[in-house]
Design an enzyme around this catalytic site. Structure first.
Site, mmCIF file in Angstrom:
data_model
loop_
_atom_site.group_PDB
_atom_site.id
_atom_site.type_symbol
_atom_site.label_atom_id
_atom_site.label_comp_id
_atom_site.label_asym_id
_atom_site.label_seq_id
_atom_site.Cartn_x
_atom_site.Cartn_y
_atom_site.Cartn_z
ATOM 1 N N TYR A 47 0.824 -1.216 0.000
ATOM 2 C CA TYR A 47 0.000 0.000 0.000
ATOM 3 C C TYR A 47 0.857 1.265 0.000
ATOM 4 O O TYR A 47 0.408 2.324 0.415
ATOM 5 C CB TYR A 47 -0.928 0.013 1.218
ATOM 6 C CG TYR A 47 -1.954 -1.107 1.249
ATOM 7 C CD1 TYR A 47 -2.213 -1.892 0.141
ATOM 8 C CD2 TYR A 47 -2.688 -1.356 2.411
ATOM 9 C CE1 TYR A 47 -3.156 -2.912 0.186
ATOM 10 C CE2 TYR A 47 -3.630 -2.371 2.453
ATOM 11 C CZ TYR A 47 -3.852 -3.142 1.346
ATOM 12 O OH TYR A 47 -4.788 -4.137 1.392
ATOM 13 N N LYS B 287 6.061 -13.941 4.057
ATOM 14 C CA LYS B 287 6.120 -14.893 2.943
ATOM 15 C C LYS B 287 7.534 -14.853 2.395
ATOM 16 O O LYS B 287 7.759 -14.670 1.183
ATOM 17 C CB LYS B 287 5.063 -14.500 1.893
ATOM 18 C CG LYS B 287 4.847 -15.511 0.793
ATOM 19 C CD LYS B 287 4.056 -16.739 1.216
ATOM 20 C CE LYS B 287 3.978 -17.729 0.065
ATOM 21 N NZ LYS B 287 3.286 -18.983 0.428
ATOM 22 N N ASP C 28 0.068 -17.781 4.305
ATOM 23 C CA ASP C 28 -1.014 -18.668 3.849
ATOM 24 C C ASP C 28 -1.343 -19.690 4.934
ATOM 25 O O ASP C 28 -2.512 -19.979 5.212
ATOM 26 C CB ASP C 28 -0.658 -19.352 2.520
ATOM 27 C CG ASP C 28 0.794 -19.766 2.418
ATOM 28 O OD1 ASP C 28 1.576 -19.496 3.345
ATOM 29 O OD2 ASP C 28 1.158 -20.377 1.395
ATOM 30 N N ASP D 52 -4.039 -6.532 6.717
ATOM 31 C CA ASP D 52 -5.375 -6.088 6.322
ATOM 32 C C ASP D 52 -6.275 -7.308 6.123
ATOM 33 O O ASP D 52 -7.387 -7.396 6.658
ATOM 34 C CB ASP D 52 -5.260 -5.274 5.026
ATOM 35 C CG ASP D 52 -6.531 -4.529 4.675
ATOM 36 O OD1 ASP D 52 -7.458 -4.499 5.515
ATOM 37 O OD2 ASP D 52 -6.598 -3.969 3.566
ATOM 38 N N ASP E 157 -9.367 -8.881 8.798
ATOM 39 C CA ASP E 157 -10.781 -9.048 8.432
ATOM 40 C C ASP E 157 -11.203 -10.501 8.664
ATOM 41 O O ASP E 157 -12.293 -10.777 9.176
ATOM 42 C CB ASP E 157 -11.029 -8.676 6.965
ATOM 43 C CG ASP E 157 -11.330 -7.191 6.772
ATOM 44 O OD1 ASP E 157 -10.840 -6.377 7.578
ATOM 45 O OD2 ASP E 157 -12.037 -6.848 5.809
HETATM 46 MG MG MG Z 1 -9.726 -3.662 5.422
#
Ligand code: MG
Ligand code: NAI
Length: 331
Positions: free
Chosen positions: A125, A171, A204, A228, A232
């Site tokens: 981001y 990762k 993962d 992020d 969630d």
């Molecule tokens: Mg979000």
């Protein structure tokens, strides 16, 4: 001395849940002063500015901010930038804290008490996206030692006051340079915290383990995009986006917000779940070192959950107003 709180409702259900979270704070009769400020897509459509300088100045002058959510169009709109991203950048809110704690309710998995510490300023981001040509788009994933070090330090410091376990999620087997640096930096910081057990897990595998045995985790530290997504996912364990709180923390300021967005599908109906916003307000009280008040809020939320009251997202029919009133009555 009292604390000044900036209130930014934003768009959609932000305008419903944030005033209610403020009512809960007011009911605590603390020495808090509230200052309202504008931001969001609605404000952008009216004024051409998604987050005016006046708002940034108010946020900077306040001790902490309670933020609702803003709507962001899926496609590019000239001149619009996401207000929460602008706030994170302007205030250098480098740590995104997303606690996931079981609620005493049938929809919530039991015995979970974990905290996702997400790097909030770089990674995928970082805003380095470009078109190579019409058919190839490139996003650069930026990982720096400085940002990795300070997010790791937040994670290990918070772990000291918790179950003293940190899982570094990355990762690095594929992203050898970027996540290699993140991983190495985290484990260097780990050496400063001999009392904290540091482990690592590939992202993962972490996504799977979060569903399989979330009770096994304490603090999880990871890069921006992974955090992020995992947060969630983790919010579903406690009852979904409607109940999940978060905080964006910097060196000298902080913005607290429910994890959910502006929820345009239910906005304006008075049925949004205010618990995510109310628990975000409780996190803000902790940040302001008003821990007793924060505990009162969390206990009240637990009592309302035990009473069986549910908004629609939790399978019930209670309104935002009914839920908030019940929390206030249980303070
Ligand atoms: Mg979000
Ligand atoms: P969303 O979180 O707004 O909604 C996802 C689903 O959860 C919807 O079905 C919604 O009805 C439900 N939901 C969300 N909050 C709820 C609440 N308090 N009570 C009951 N149900 C709730 O995410 P979505 O649909 O992906 O995005 C909608 C808009 O919100 C977009 O414009 C997006 O850019 C924005 N957004 C803003 C965020 C922020 O300001 N930090 C974060 C996430 C999304």
């Amino acid at each position: 001395m009292g604390n000044r709180i900036c209130i930014i409702e934003g768009d959609g259900v932000g305008q419903e849940v944030i005033p209610d979270a403020q009512r809960v704070l007011e009911a605590l009769a603390l020495d808090l002063e509230f200052v309202r400020a504008d931001a969001g897509f609605e404000h952008f459509q009216k004024t051409g500015d998604a987050i005016p300088n006046a708002t940034l100045e108010i946020v900077q002058a306040c001790d902490a901010t309670l933020f609702g959510a803003t709507s962001s169009p899926m496609t590019r709109v000239e001149g619009y930038k996401s207000p929460i991203l602008a706030l994170r950048k302007a205030l250098d809110l480098y740590a995104n804290l997303r606690p996931v704690q079981s609620l005493p309710a049938n929809f919530s998995r039991a015995n979970i008490d974990l905290l996702i510490v997400r790097e909030n300023t770089e990674g995928l981001y970082a805003g380095r996206e470009r078109a190579e040509n019409d058919e190839t788009m490139i996003a650069e994933r930026v990982i720096t030692k400085r940002a990795s070090e300070r997010i790791a330090r937040v994670a290990f410091e918070l772990a000291m006051a918790r179950k003293k376990r940190v899982t570094v999620v990355h990762k690095a087997n594929v992203l050898k340079l970027t996540d290699g640096l993140f991983r190495e930096t985290c484990f260097n910081v780990a050496r400063e915290f001999p009392d904290v057990a540091a482990k690592e897990m590939l992202v993962d595998s972490m996504a799977m383990r979060l569903v399989q045995d979330p009770q096994n985790f304490d603090v999880i530290v990871t890069t921006n995009l992974f955090g992020d997504i995992l947060s969630d996912e983790a919010s579903a364990l406690m009852g979904g986006l409607g109940v999940a709180p978060s905080g964006n923390i910097g060196a000298s300021n902080a913005v607290f917000e429910p994890v959910h967005g502006s929820a345009p599908d239910i906005a304006g109906q008075g049925i949004a779940n205010p618990i995510g916003a109310i628990l975000s307000a409780a996190m803000m009280l902790d940040y302001l070192e008003l821990e007793d008040a924060a505990t009162r809020v969390r206990n009240a939320v637990n009592m309302v959950m035990e009473s069986g009251m549910r908004t629609r997202d939790l399978g019930g029919a209670a309104t935002t107003e009914e839920m908030t009133r019940a929390v206030i009555e249980n303070l």
